[in-house]
Write a protein that holds these residues in place. Sequence first.
Motif, PDB file in Angstrom:
ATOM      1  N   TYR A 231       0.815  -1.216   0.000  1.00 22.93           N
ATOM      2  CA  TYR A 231       0.000   0.000   0.000  1.00 22.93           C
ATOM      3  C   TYR A 231       0.843   1.259   0.000  1.00 22.93           C
ATOM      4  N   ARG A 236       2.859   5.596  -3.559  1.00 23.33           N
ATOM      5  CA  ARG A 236       3.929   6.287  -4.303  1.00 23.33           C
ATOM      6  C   ARG A 236       3.564   6.350  -5.785  1.00 23.33           C
ATOM      7  N   THR A 240       1.251  10.166  -4.385  1.00 19.14           N
ATOM      8  CA  THR A 240       1.117  10.743  -3.049  1.00 19.14           C
ATOM      9  C   THR A 240       2.455  11.326  -2.599  1.00 19.14           C
ATOM     10  N   LYS A 244       3.097  12.837   3.041  1.00 16.92           N
ATOM     11  CA  LYS A 244       1.866  12.102   3.326  1.00 16.92           C
ATOM     12  C   LYS A 244       2.152  10.612   3.458  1.00 16.92           C
ATOM     13  N   ARG A 248       0.942   9.480   6.905  1.00 14.09           N
ATOM     14  CA  ARG A 248      -0.354   8.835   6.847  1.00 14.09           C
ATOM     15  C   ARG A 248      -0.263   7.353   6.524  1.00 14.09           C
ATOM     16  N   TYR A 249       0.773   6.969   5.812  1.00 12.55           N
ATOM     17  CA  TYR A 249       0.877   5.565   5.420  1.00 12.55           C
ATOM     18  C   TYR A 249       1.840   4.789   6.322  1.00 12.55           C
ATOM     19  N   ARG A 252       1.254   5.815  10.487  1.00  7.59           N
ATOM     20  CA  ARG A 252      -0.030   5.365  11.030  1.00  7.59           C
ATOM     21  C   ARG A 252      -0.071   3.845  11.205  1.00  7.59           C
ATOM     22  N   ASN A 253       0.652   3.129  10.345  1.00 11.75           N
ATOM     23  CA  ASN A 253       0.648   1.668  10.486  1.00 11.75           C
ATOM     24  C   ASN A 253       1.732   1.188  11.429  1.00 11.75           C
TER      25      ASN A 253
ATOM     26  N   SER B 100      -3.769  -5.685  -0.134  1.00 12.33           N
ATOM     27  CA  SER B 100      -2.583  -5.100   0.465  1.00 12.33           C
ATOM     28  C   SER B 100      -2.218  -3.772  -0.176  1.00 12.33           C
ATOM     29  N   SER B 101      -2.971  -3.345  -1.193  1.00 16.67           N
ATOM     30  CA  SER B 101      -2.638  -2.070  -1.822  1.00 16.67           C
ATOM     31  C   SER B 101      -3.427  -0.903  -1.251  1.00 16.67           C
ATOM     32  N   LEU B 102      -4.338  -1.197  -0.310  1.00 13.33           N
ATOM     33  CA  LEU B 102      -5.065  -0.113   0.344  1.00 13.33           C
ATOM     34  C   LEU B 102      -4.560  -0.009   1.778  1.00 13.33           C
ATOM     35  N   ASN B 103      -4.372   1.222   2.217  1.00 11.69           N
ATOM     36  CA  ASN B 103      -3.908   1.454   3.584  1.00 11.69           C
ATOM     37  C   ASN B 103      -4.973   0.979   4.574  1.00 11.69           C
ATOM     38  N   VAL B 105      -5.550   1.413   7.701  1.00 13.13           N
ATOM     39  CA  VAL B 105      -6.000   2.201   8.855  1.00 13.13           C
ATOM     40  C   VAL B 105      -6.633   3.541   8.494  1.00 13.13           C
ATOM     41  N   ASP B 114      -5.665  11.385  -1.944  1.00 13.21           N
ATOM     42  CA  ASP B 114      -4.211  11.345  -1.753  1.00 13.21           C
ATOM     43  C   ASP B 114      -3.412  11.582  -3.029  1.00 13.21           C
ATOM     44  N   PHE B 115      -4.105  11.798  -4.146  1.00 11.73           N
ATOM     45  CA  PHE B 115      -3.364  11.975  -5.399  1.00 11.73           C
ATOM     46  C   PHE B 115      -2.510  13.225  -5.322  1.00 11.73           C
ATOM     47  N   GLN B 116      -1.527  13.286  -6.230  1.00 10.40           N
ATOM     48  CA  GLN B 116      -0.602  14.405  -6.119  1.00 10.40           C
ATOM     49  C   GLN B 116      -1.281  15.738  -6.424  1.00 10.40           C
TER      50      GLN B 116
END
Lengths: 333, 323
Positions: A231, A236, A240, A244, A248-249, A252-253, B100-103, B105, B114-116
């Motif tokens: 994630y 990246r 993002t 951040k 945030r990534y 936070r984890n 697994s590609s989504l955060n 929390v 979250d995009f640039q």
Amino acid sequence: MSIFQYFAKRIGLYLVVLFIGLTITFFLPRLMPTNPIDGYISQIESRAGQSLRPEAIAALRSNLEELYGLKGDIFTQYVNYLNRVILHFDFGPSFTNYPEPVSDMIFRALPWTLGLLLVSTIVSWIIGNLIGLVAGYFHNKRSATVLEVVGILLYPIPYYILALTVILVLAYFLPVFPLSPTFPAEGLTFGNAGTILFNSALPAITLVLAGFGWNILSMKSLAYTTKEEPYVTYARLKGTSNWKRMTRYVFRNAMLPQVTALALSLGTIFNGALLTEMLFSYPGVGLLMRTAASSGDYNLLYGSITMSIIAVATAGLIIDLIYPLFDPRIRNR
Amino acid sequence: MIRLNNVVASYKTERGVVNAVDGVSLEIPDGCIVGIAGESGCGKSTLMKVIYGDIGFPLALASGSVDYGFSDDSGKPVTSRNIQKEWFKRISYVPQSSMSSLNPVIRIRKQFLDFQDQTGNKAQILEQVKSYVKKLGLPEESIDSYPHQLSGGMRQRIMIAMATFFQPEIILADEPTTALDVVVQKSILLLLMDLQEQMGNTIILVSHDMGVHYQVTDKMLIMYAAKAVEYGDSEEIFQRPLHPYTRLLINSLPTIGDDRAREGIPGRPPSLWNKLQGCRFADRCPLATDRCRNEEPEFVEYRPGHFAACHYADSEANLSEVS
């Protein structure tokens, strides 16, 4: 499992831990072969010469047993003990400061200990984790490796050597802080908060430094592995920003296991109290325990041990209760 | 049109430099779905990384270039050097594993923001996200959820929603359905095809599954040992393949009603560490001759729009013998 079940389970566990802790502190001293009242009476007898009549001694014994909760068989004593401790928070009078109640002495010392140790543990957690985060997130940058070295250097130093070094440097070579702190007798008020903070700075610095190393090293490796999670890679590739992604990534984890570690380190807070308060003659529960142990003040020792069990269990409970704020997987199942 | 000009991509390792993509030249017309197929380690994913512009240590673009056929805001043509600024605006990416590609929390809503250099009114963007997500067959509330509260299929839909939200010209999908069961796989692929039809963007799809390629793609690229071996319209490739490797791949597919055991292709691809000479498939090719072992075949257009790298691509022997 809903969030309420989670809370109910934690609180239930907390009560069980308290109960077991209180039970152990009750039975452990009673397994000792000596009876404190025999000791006390023989002290009085030797002072008074042979002038005490047996009836007077019997009356004294009965009074003392009443006062110290040693009347009746062990089960009656146990029930009385739980009743006194849980309902009235009464540990009897102190031997050394007779007749001051032990609970008053503890409540006077407790804010000092909690204030110093909670603040320094939390400060060390926050700063240590931030340094570890930067060191782990930018692990391929040379400047970040320097941060990790701070952790590697600090971590293995025993606390007393660290503390003595800090005293030497900050109170002797560069006399910034007083060598032995003086605290206003009336306790914390608005007017003397500055004085107290200034005098507590030295012990606080040693405690922060002592907790630092571990926090830096563990957060560094956590951040380093979290950075490789899909994630974070996906964030990246989404474009993002670095900031951040780091906060945030990764943070936070990676902070979740560190919150658990904070709860565990709060558990050992009173170990730190004993040594710190002795080294800096700081008027907290640690110093109280030491005085109690060296002068045979059973009630005071009893009270401060019970108090530390309650404090540690409560700190753990509070962390458990706020943990769902950080991890939605526990909050919403 | 995306143009790959003799792309050589190499990995720097402790043993030395290895070329994972070795001289691939392609032209991908706008608005089509291109499939990339080949065995593990043939360079599919590396080629995707190069096209996406995700080039960083240990991967390096040793030579060649990628032109995307559009210009950035300042009018400069976009190449693999400046494509990074266009990520998720004009080129986007659907990852393999949505779990697994989504955060885990933070809420999906936040991950949409979250995009640039996200500018503009957040609430307004969220409204758009909501209606877009609804269009893709997801409940509006799903963006208020955390990833663990959604099913695998819903999460993959979210990934597709993210990748298509800004209507990019190019979408790369690296095995987007491998982690899903076949029913969900089908609906995800249909969704992708649907969106592609509406927006007319180019999709480049990597998959191990030749069945997926047959159903979804317009054009196909077959890779073998870091080389492009065949490229052309999917239908052509499945009907009349030019390269023996493609032919063997297609022959290994099962068909309904035919219960003969399927033969794999014996042998393994050559190690890219070895000094490679001649055709890289020669050792496993039933048609290989001395010429194949010594002389490397060129990637040539044998029929209009249909390329292959084989000395015997158009010979009768190839067409009849390996079938």
